[in-house]
Every structure is written in structure tokens, then in C-alpha cells.
Design a protein around this motif. Structure first.
Motif, PDB file in Angstrom:
ATOM      1  N   GLU A 169       0.543  -0.824  -0.008  1.00  0.00           N
ATOM      2  CA  GLU A 169      -0.093   0.302  -0.026  1.00  0.00           C
ATOM      3  C   GLU A 169       0.716   1.089   0.017  1.00  0.00           C
ATOM      4  O   GLU A 169       1.472   0.927   0.358  1.00  0.00           O
ATOM      5  CB  GLU A 169      -0.777   0.088   1.114  1.00  0.00           C
ATOM      6  CG  GLU A 169      -2.091  -0.765   1.324  1.00  0.00           C
ATOM      7  CD  GLU A 169      -1.275  -2.105   1.812  1.00  0.00           C
ATOM      8  OE1 GLU A 169      -2.620  -2.938   2.186  1.00  0.00           O
ATOM      9  OE2 GLU A 169      -0.240  -2.191   2.057  1.00  0.00           O
ATOM     10  N   HIS A 183      -9.936  -2.018   2.734  1.00  0.00           N
ATOM     11  CA  HIS A 183      -9.670  -2.001   1.341  1.00  0.00           C
ATOM     12  C   HIS A 183     -11.061  -1.215   1.229  1.00  0.00           C
ATOM     13  O   HIS A 183     -11.022  -0.210   0.513  1.00  0.00           O
ATOM     14  CB  HIS A 183      -9.340  -2.752   1.260  1.00  0.00           C
ATOM     15  CG  HIS A 183      -8.710  -2.892   1.386  1.00  0.00           C
ATOM     16  ND1 HIS A 183      -7.266  -2.827   0.831  1.00  0.00           N
ATOM     17  CD2 HIS A 183      -7.964  -4.280   1.777  1.00  0.00           C
ATOM     18  CE1 HIS A 183      -6.508  -3.844   1.745  1.00  0.00           C
ATOM     19  NE2 HIS A 183      -6.743  -4.875   1.845  1.00  0.00           N
ATOM     20  N   ARG A 241      -2.703   2.586  -3.998  1.00  0.00           N
ATOM     21  CA  ARG A 241      -3.788   1.623  -2.843  1.00  0.00           C
ATOM     22  C   ARG A 241      -3.636   1.482  -1.570  1.00  0.00           C
ATOM     23  O   ARG A 241      -2.513   2.752  -0.746  1.00  0.00           O
ATOM     24  CB  ARG A 241      -2.486   0.432  -3.073  1.00  0.00           C
ATOM     25  CG  ARG A 241      -1.695  -0.288  -4.386  1.00  0.00           C
ATOM     26  CD  ARG A 241      -0.551  -1.165  -4.774  1.00  0.00           C
ATOM     27  NE  ARG A 241       0.855  -0.050  -4.762  1.00  0.00           N
ATOM     28  CZ  ARG A 241       1.632  -0.707  -4.859  1.00  0.00           C
ATOM     29  NH1 ARG A 241       1.535  -1.708  -5.208  1.00  0.00           N
ATOM     30  NH2 ARG A 241       2.490   0.592  -5.283  1.00  0.00           N
ATOM     31  N   ARG A 243      -5.204   1.875   2.500  1.00  0.00           N
ATOM     32  CA  ARG A 243      -5.603   1.200   3.724  1.00  0.00           C
ATOM     33  C   ARG A 243      -5.898   1.669   4.763  1.00  0.00           C
ATOM     34  O   ARG A 243      -5.502   2.787   5.290  1.00  0.00           O
ATOM     35  CB  ARG A 243      -4.920  -0.314   3.593  1.00  0.00           C
ATOM     36  CG  ARG A 243      -5.519  -1.232   4.765  1.00  0.00           C
ATOM     37  CD  ARG A 243      -4.581  -3.062   5.763  1.00  0.00           C
ATOM     38  NE  ARG A 243      -4.215  -2.165   6.817  1.00  0.00           N
ATOM     39  CZ  ARG A 243      -2.756  -2.501   6.423  1.00  0.00           C
ATOM     40  NH1 ARG A 243      -1.885  -2.628   5.127  1.00  0.00           N
ATOM     41  NH2 ARG A 243      -1.902  -2.146   7.481  1.00  0.00           N
TER      42      ARG A 243
END
Length: 311
Positions: A169, A183, A241, A243
Motif C-alpha cells: 500500500e 480496503h 493503493r 488501506r
């Protein structure tokens, strides 16, 4: 820590390209970042003004949490305290004990004086938040990855083991109320008081776009703009990416963790004034000491002063 948050080749592209030139002279920010960073060019950043630096206030509580937390004392060497005014810088420099300080100079005359307490959502508060985003973007452009933490975040345990980037990430960020899906960044309300960001082309583009968005966002703080950007697809378009961090481990006053033995950080969010934050965070640190002593689950104290701060 290098295993937990490894540096990838693209993280350092910008600074390495500069460093390869024969006439490279490090600027003062590069020197400060290098002095605080681990070998993998990762560090911890926090920002303070005169109001936060007052004795017995948030700066002292933040340092107390690091000095007394589980596995956190050694992290102090890798925290860069970024002062937004001369008074905060002088107080920071007076602390000694490995505390590293950097004076953030105004970029233009419109920034104004940000040394006093900036109440939540006041004009000064919003200006201070946007100055922060510009600075953090500059750090990424220097090729450094970092945890950013507000000073009203208490570090009870070393958070790095809980920031494993197993899926590579770019951006790990806290939330006010976690919906259970790490996510699902669209469904979680992101909180910019605590996050990790890796330096690469995607995150540099994010911070540039984020800061530029202030021009069409009058009266909005940077956190609200980021949440609007994610809803409009900016993360997906930039290939980020992302999280969202679980409040069971990265908790706050908006949503207390029910797993006290797992908590790494506690953020005094959902709180309006510095005085209220200080009072309720002192109670958190007292509870944490009890937890460390007994090694049994505890119930976090009620955040009474923060509740009253909205009345």
C-alpha cells in the motif's frame, strides 16, 4: 522497522535524481529529514505551534506518551517536530533529549500568524491545515516516506508492527469510525490526524492535487477535501493503493477501541478545544499506565471535557 515498511525503488526517485548531480547542495529540509530518518528514508513527522508547545500542554503529553509507551521511547530519535512559529521552535529546541526540531517558514504573507490556538474549523485552523499539506508534499518530493501524527495522538505502543504493508500500500490512514473493511476507503470517513504515506510518483501526485484543490474549497478543511476527492475517484485514477486503519488499534475519541491491549495510538478527535484535549488525554495516559502495570483489559475513561467542548 525496515522489514515492516520497506523502501521500494520508486520511493526515492526524486531525491536520488537530484543527489546524482555534481553540484547538489542539501537544503535545510533535506538536512533535517536525513537527521531524523531511518536508513530506509522513513521518519515520523508532527507539527506544532506556540499554543501546542505551551508547558504542560499537548507537546509535553505527546512526548510523555512516547517516553512511557510500550516500545516507543526509541522512536523519539526518528520524530521531526515541525514548528510553525519561532516560539514553538524555541520551546522545541529547549527540550533536549534527542528531540529534533525544524522551523517551517511562511511561504507567503497570506499565511498570517498561526501561533495561537486555532479553534476547530476557524479560518486560522483551515489555513494551518493547508500549510501542513503543502509541507508534507514537499517531504514526499524529497524522497522520504513518513508517518504523520497530530500532536493530540498518544502513542501507547510502537505502531510500526501494525502498519505492515503486505500488499504494498501507498497510503495507510486512520478513520473516525471504522466500518470493519480496511480496503473500503470510500465507505470509511478518513481522518488525517494519523497516517503513513510512501514516497513515490503516485503519492506525490496525490498531495499536489490535494493542495491544489484548496482553491475551490473555501471554508473546507483539508480532511473534508480528501474525503471528497476519494468519493470522486481520485485514488482510483491515480492508481493509489490505500488501506484504512482499524480503530481497534488506531483508536480515537470518536470511536474507542474495545481491545485496550491492542491499542497503539489514541487520537483526541471529536474534540474542539486544546484545553479539553489536554484534560482527556491525561486521563488516557493514566489509564495506559494502569494497563501496562496490570496487563489486563481496561475500560477507557469517558471523554467528558471533549464532550463539553461542543456545548
Amino acid at each position: 522497522m525496515g522489514v515492516l515498511i520497506p523502501a521500494r525503488p520508486e520511493q526515492c526517485t526524486l531525491s536520488r535524481a537530484v543527489a546524482l548531480t555534481t553540484d547538489f547542495v542539501p537544503d535545510d529540509l533535506e538536512v533535517a529529514l536525513r537527521g531524523a530518518a531511518y536508513a530506509n528514508r522513513t521518519l515520523i513527522l508532527t507539527m506544532l505551534n506556540k499554543a501546542y508547545a505551551e508547558e504542560g500542554g499537548l507537546l509535553d503529553l505527546f512526548l510523555e506518551s512516547l517516553r512511557e509507551g510500550d516500545g516507543t521511547e526509541q522512536l523519539i530519535d526518528h520524530v521531526l517536530f515541525v514548528a510553525m512559529d519561532q516560539q514553538a521552535f524555541r520551546r522545541c529546541r529547549s527540550l533536549g533529549g534527542g528531540v529534533k526540531c525544524y522551523l517551517l517558514r511562511p511561504v507567503d504573507s497570506q499565511q498570517g500568524d498561526l501561533s495561537s490556538e486555532q479553534l476547530y474549523m476557524s479560518d486560522g485552523f483551515i489555513r494551518m491545515m493547508w500549510r501542513r499539506i503543502r509541507f508534507l508534499g514537499d517531504v514526499l518530493k524529497h524522497g522520504y516516506s513518513f508517518i504523520f501524527t497530530d500532536m493530540d495522538v498518544m502513542w501507547l505502543r510502537n505502531p510500526f508492527p501494525k502498519l505492515d504493508r503486505g500488499d504494498g500500500e501507498d497510503f495507510l490512514i486512520s478513520s473516525d469510525k471504522f466500518n470493519g473493511e480496511p480496503h473500503d476507503y470510500a465507505g470509511n470517513e478518513l481522518n488525517t490526524g494519523f497516517f503513513f504515506v510512501a514516497s513515490n510518483d503516485r503519492t506525490v501526485a496525490l498531495f499536489d492535487e490535494w493542495h491544489a484543490a484548496r482553491r475551490g474549497s473555501a471554508g473546507m478543511k483539508e480532511q473534508d477535501v480528501l474525503n471528497r476527492m476519494k468519493r470522486r475517484g481520485a485514488f482510483r485514477r491515480l492508481g493509489l493503493r490505500v488501506r484504512v486503519l482499524d480503530t481497534a488499534r488506531f483508536s480515537g475519541f470518536c470511536q474507542d477501541s474495545r481491545e485496550s491491549e491492542q491499542v497503539a495510538t489514541v487520537h483526541a478527535n471529536c474534540c474542539r478545544t486544546k484545553r479539553a484535549k489536554v484534560a482527556d488525554l491525561k486521563a488516557v495516559l493514566r489509564a495506559a499506565k494502569r494497563l501496562n502495570r496490570t496487563k489486563t483489559e481496561i475500560r477507557w475513561p469517558a471523554h467528558r471535557e471533549c464532550v463539553k467542548s461542543w456545548l
